[in-house]
Design an enzyme around this catalytic site. Structure first.
Site, short mmCIF file in Angstrom:
data_model
loop_
_atom_site.label_atom_id
_atom_site.label_comp_id
_atom_site.label_asym_id
_atom_site.label_seq_id
_atom_site.Cartn_x
_atom_site.Cartn_y
_atom_site.Cartn_z
N LYS A 45 -45.15 32.18 20.91
CA LYS A 45 -43.87 32.85 21.12
C LYS A 45 -43.19 32.28 22.36
O LYS A 45 -43.81 31.60 23.17
CB LYS A 45 -44.09 34.36 21.29
CG LYS A 45 -44.90 34.73 22.52
CD LYS A 45 -45.06 36.23 22.64
CE LYS A 45 -45.88 36.59 23.89
NZ LYS A 45 -45.97 38.04 24.11
N TYR A 275 -28.95 29.06 51.82
CA TYR A 275 -28.16 30.28 51.90
C TYR A 275 -28.86 31.36 52.72
O TYR A 275 -30.06 31.60 52.58
CB TYR A 275 -27.89 30.82 50.50
CG TYR A 275 -27.01 29.93 49.66
CD1 TYR A 275 -25.73 29.58 50.09
CD2 TYR A 275 -27.45 29.44 48.44
CE1 TYR A 275 -24.91 28.77 49.31
CE2 TYR A 275 -26.64 28.64 47.65
CZ TYR A 275 -25.38 28.30 48.09
OH TYR A 275 -24.57 27.50 47.34
#
Length: 408
Positions: A45, A275
């Site tokens: 999956k 940042y």
């Protein structure tokens, strides 16, 4: 006749996840031996946890897996479209799931309750019996039929089986804390599962497979193996147990995530990085730019995660940005010289001798499952194999060589 270009190696990828299919086959063979005579379902999956469902499914089946497992019917249909005809089970559905396509594609369906009538309606319309696995909730509290409704649910399924509309192929459930072997809930779930199986058998269910074990149970609870185990994380060579390495479990990590250094510059003491300026240099140093970020699936909060460059591991400093991160080389006098690292290989995680997926999980406050699954489609995949390898969207490629300082 093939094109001339088919014989050429693909262009170098700027960001690359190398998928070692030999390692994957090793893991499957190891698990097949470990759980025999139970069979192995290879869980592919989420695009095989980010490794590529088609290539992984084929390699797993070649190595001895008997079944494939996915969450959604759409994932199973994609395997069928790729020419993979092995038994495949899909177990998570919505009211909009394409049940008719699943029945027509000979896809086994995990059912917990309401889906039964939808699947039967598709089977009746197609005049093809559906293959179903009935799921009992033994304690996880997600999908699965509640125990007090189980007998009625089994009875409804058997009534439809008598009409020729379905075949009850399996009975299954899912563990909640098998990755914590000391906890007693696994024993309780096993007891509930055995009871549910007995109820179904007494009602007349002639099942082919009973399955509840995931990777941690496959590795640590032989009493839970029954007829089949569902292996996800272990397939990809990672450990489900804190404090135990893949190597200790006989597993080999399958994915290596890497790029090349994009920039290298000398900065003074007090230079802020990325940042928020949460990091600043303590003294003059050299900063190197690694062009992978959270758009590539690297967690934004993974500051401190390890990056291997030329045999040395450096921690990420400052915040990880959308496209890039920074490492502090803690030296000067190399920027713009022959010792410059621009273009040198930078590896975030891989197998022996390299940083691990678990180190990135620890840096991010996450788990190894999430780290590999979230690597985005912007990162190209290259499949290495004995005698062959292929990069997604490209022609044949030469097998990757192990970096210096690592073990093959």
């Amino acid at each position: 006749m093939g094109h001339v270009n088919d014989l050429q190696a693909p262009p170098a990828a700027e960001r690359l996840a190398v998928i070692d299919l030999d390692a994957l086959r090793h893991n499957v063979r190891h698990l097949v031996r470990l759980v025999s005579p139970a069979r192995v379902m290879a869980v592919v999956k989420a695009d095989a946890y980010g490794h590529g469902a088609g290539p992984v499914a084929r390699a797993a089946l070649e190595a001895g897996a008997s079944w494939l497992g996915v969450a959604h019917i759409s994932e199973a249909l994609a395997l069928r479209s790729a020419g993979i005809n092995a038994p495949v089970l899909a177990w998570l559905h919505t009211v909009d799931s394409p049940f008719a396509e699943a029945v027509a594609g000979n896809i086994d369906l995990g059912l917990s309750g309401w889906e039964l009538e939808s699947v039967v309606a598709a089977a009746r319309e197609l005049q093809i019996p559906a293959r179903v696995h009935l799921k009992i909730d033994t304690g996880l509290g997600r999908n699965g039929c509640p125990p007090d409704l189980w007998e009625s649910f089994v009875g409804r399924a058997l009534a439809y089986q008598e009409e020729g509309l379905l075949r009850v192929v399996g009975i299954f459930s899912h563990f909640s804390v098998a990755d914590e072997p000391e906890r007693p809930e696994t024993d309780l779930q096993l007891e509930r599962f055995r009871t549910a199986v007995a109820v179904a058998e007494d009602a007349g269910v002639d099942h082919e497979v009973r399955h509840i074990a995931n990777t941690p149970a496959a590795l640590s609870r032989p009493d839970s193996h029954f007829d089949m185990v569902r292996v996800g994380l272990g397939l990809y060579g990672l450990s489900p147990f804190p404090g135990q390495s893949p190597e200790q479990l006989g597993l080999q990590p399958v994915m290596t995530l890497k790029t090349t250094i994009a920039n290298c510059k000398e900065v003074p003491a007090g230079q802020g990085v990325s940042y928020g300026l949460r990091y600043s240099t303590a003294e003059p140093t050299t900063l190197a730019l690694v062009p992978l970020g959270y758009a590539d699936g690297v967690p934004r909060v993974g500051t401190g995660g390890p990056v291997w460059v030329d045999g040395t591991v450096y921690p990420v400093v400052g915040r990880i940005a959308m496209d890039q991160m920074v490492i502090d080389l803690e030296t000067t006098g190399i920027a713009g010289t022959g010792k410059d690292l621009v273009g040198r290989e930078a590896i975030l995680f891989g197998g022996a001798g390299l940083p691990s997926v678990d180190e990135w999980a620890d840096a991010s406050g996450s788990i190894n499952y999430e780290i590999i699954t979230r690597i985005s489609g912007r990162v190209q995949r290259r499949y290495t194999d004995t005698g062959s390898s292929q990069e997604a969207g490209q022609g044949p490629a030469e097998p990757e060589a192990a970096p210096e300082g690592s073990e093959a």
